[in-house]
Design a protein around this motif. Structure first.
Motif, PDB file in Angstrom:
ATOM      1  N   HIS C  40       1.047  -0.826   0.379  1.00  0.00           N
ATOM      2  CA  HIS C  40      -0.433   0.481   0.011  1.00  0.00           C
ATOM      3  C   HIS C  40       1.242   1.020   0.042  1.00  0.00           C
ATOM      4  CE1 HIS C  40      -3.760  -2.167   1.611  1.00  0.00           C
ATOM      5  NE2 HIS C  40      -2.850  -3.393   2.036  1.00  0.00           N
ATOM      6  N   VAL C  41       0.819   1.995  -0.481  1.00  0.00           N
ATOM      7  CA  VAL C  41       1.256   3.785  -0.741  1.00  0.00           C
ATOM      8  C   VAL C  41       0.102   4.305  -0.998  1.00  0.00           C
ATOM      9  CG1 VAL C  41       2.440   5.036  -1.872  1.00  0.00           C
ATOM     10  CG2 VAL C  41       2.688   2.025  -2.744  1.00  0.00           C
TER      11      VAL C  41
ATOM     12  N   GLN E  47      -7.484  10.879  -0.671  1.00  0.00           N
ATOM     13  CA  GLN E  47      -8.254  11.212  -2.287  1.00  0.00           C
ATOM     14  C   GLN E  47      -7.983  10.162  -2.871  1.00  0.00           C
ATOM     15  OE1 GLN E  47     -10.534  13.018  -2.389  1.00  0.00           O
ATOM     16  NE2 GLN E  47     -10.097  14.342  -0.438  1.00  0.00           N
ATOM     17  N   PRO E  48      -8.291   9.846  -3.914  1.00  0.00           N
ATOM     18  CA  PRO E  48      -8.217   8.236  -4.397  1.00  0.00           C
ATOM     19  C   PRO E  48      -6.653   8.745  -4.930  1.00  0.00           C
ATOM     20  CG  PRO E  48     -10.621   9.240  -4.618  1.00  0.00           C
ATOM     21  CD  PRO E  48     -10.323  10.154  -3.880  1.00  0.00           C
ATOM     22  N   GLY E  55       0.170  -0.809  -7.223  1.00  0.00           N
ATOM     23  CA  GLY E  55       1.377  -0.303  -7.717  1.00  0.00           C
ATOM     24  C   GLY E  55      -0.314   0.412  -8.443  1.00  0.00           C
ATOM     25  N   GLU E  56      -0.909   0.896  -8.604  1.00  0.00           N
ATOM     26  CA  GLU E  56      -1.952   1.797  -8.930  1.00  0.00           C
ATOM     27  C   GLU E  56      -2.989   2.391  -7.655  1.00  0.00           C
ATOM     28  OE1 GLU E  56      -4.901  -0.482 -11.490  1.00  0.00           O
ATOM     29  OE2 GLU E  56      -3.344   0.028 -13.420  1.00  0.00           O
ATOM     30  N   LEU E  57      -2.901   4.076  -8.375  1.00  0.00           N
ATOM     31  CA  LEU E  57      -3.792   5.035  -7.750  1.00  0.00           C
ATOM     32  C   LEU E  57      -4.964   4.452  -7.701  1.00  0.00           C
ATOM     33  CD1 LEU E  57      -2.331   8.132  -8.954  1.00  0.00           C
ATOM     34  CD2 LEU E  57      -1.290   6.827  -7.319  1.00  0.00           C
ATOM     35  N   LEU E  58      -5.765   4.189  -6.251  1.00  0.00           N
ATOM     36  CA  LEU E  58      -7.653   4.069  -6.464  1.00  0.00           C
ATOM     37  C   LEU E  58      -7.932   4.177  -7.630  1.00  0.00           C
ATOM     38  CD1 LEU E  58      -8.424   2.254  -4.850  1.00  0.00           C
ATOM     39  CD2 LEU E  58      -9.850   4.618  -3.463  1.00  0.00           C
ATOM     40  N   SER E  59      -7.754   6.442  -7.951  1.00  0.00           N
ATOM     41  CA  SER E  59      -8.227   6.946  -8.894  1.00  0.00           C
ATOM     42  C   SER E  59      -8.199   6.197 -10.420  1.00  0.00           C
ATOM     43  CB  SER E  59      -7.215   8.518  -9.404  1.00  0.00           C
ATOM     44  OG  SER E  59      -5.966   8.242  -8.884  1.00  0.00           O
ATOM     45  N   GLN E  60      -6.890   5.517 -10.850  1.00  0.00           N
ATOM     46  CA  GLN E  60      -6.739   4.874 -11.995  1.00  0.00           C
ATOM     47  C   GLN E  60      -7.264   3.396 -11.789  1.00  0.00           C
ATOM     48  OE1 GLN E  60      -2.211   4.268 -11.140  1.00  0.00           O
ATOM     49  NE2 GLN E  60      -2.525   4.045 -13.724  1.00  0.00           N
ATOM     50  N   LYS E  61      -8.316   2.795 -10.849  1.00  0.00           N
ATOM     51  CA  LYS E  61      -9.251   1.629 -11.499  1.00  0.00           C
ATOM     52  C   LYS E  61     -10.744   2.111 -11.722  1.00  0.00           C
ATOM     53  CE  LYS E  61      -6.570  -0.412  -7.641  1.00  0.00           C
ATOM     54  NZ  LYS E  61      -5.424  -1.327  -7.531  1.00  0.00           N
TER      55      LYS E  61
END
Lengths: 61, 61, 61, 61, 61, 61
Positions: C40-41, E47-48, E55-61
């Motif tokens: 988690h980052v 914030q997402p 390895g992926e931002l929540l906002s990328q999903k």
């Protein structure tokens, strides 16, 4: 509240810690109007093997 | 600055830590334009008795 | 777990953030054997008015 | 995610920790709709020599 | 003290937060013997665009 | 390093912050022998809706 977390490499004497928390608390009280009994200070002591700057552990230097 | 705190269960070798902080620093420098000497990495090693997921301590598993 | 907190001054683009979290995750996976889906980052963006070095806020410089 | 960090003075028994993380996780699941297996709890135990309130270390009291 | 930091993605209602801090405080009091008025809970809303897993931002999903 | 994180309820003036970081830095330098240019201070401002003591959000009071 306020809460103050201070991260520093392990190795200070208890006396240094006593003066550190006393004077940091005074600085916080003076500049935030928070009452002294509500100011919490937490010292996180880091081992040289767990702290790095410029890509190198302190223990490598 | 930037400051990177990495929390992980205790048990990695010093060599793993050396490579970890080196490569994390490189990734931060490459993607934030911060100079390497300003990137700080702090490792917080957790004991299994002090980390829980799904309501259970790691030491319970 | 591992958990990675990165504190940096606000202002990076979303694209920089996408690459930053991707490459930091890769560095953590490679050097801790943790599976990628468990890394988690968290990015904490600081305003210049809330970060100081050498006793001066960034916004004072 | 969510991540819960609990800072407390060292000294609780393993049994207290087991119940603490279990019930805190339940409270988080109930009030955030996060699934239990995604709730992480980290206990940071402080030594009396590293925690101060009202300008005094706990170890000074 | 104890201090509880809860990191979660932004978006809960005030009512959810009211119940969350109430029940987490109760769980901490019950299992650490700390008096309720000494238990501090801090919510850090992410914030997402600033939280990544695998390895992926929540906002990328 | 040292790193100082100060969590406090939002609402201080920039001038209060300027004096706060200046005096906290001075207290840290004086009591840890760390050079001033290596002392980092980060202010985390909390909204009343995100901070609770005794099981109640500040915004509930």
């Amino acid at each position: 509240m306020p809460f103050v977390h201070i991260e520093l490499v392990a190795g200070r004497t208890v006396e240094q810690k006593i003066n550190l928390v006393k004077e940091v608390t005074e600085a916080v009280v003076k500049n935030t109007d928070a009452p002294s009994e509500k100011v919490h200070v937490i010292l996180n002591e880091m081992q040289p093997e767990n702290y790095a700057v410029n890509g190198e552990l302190l223990s490598q230097k």
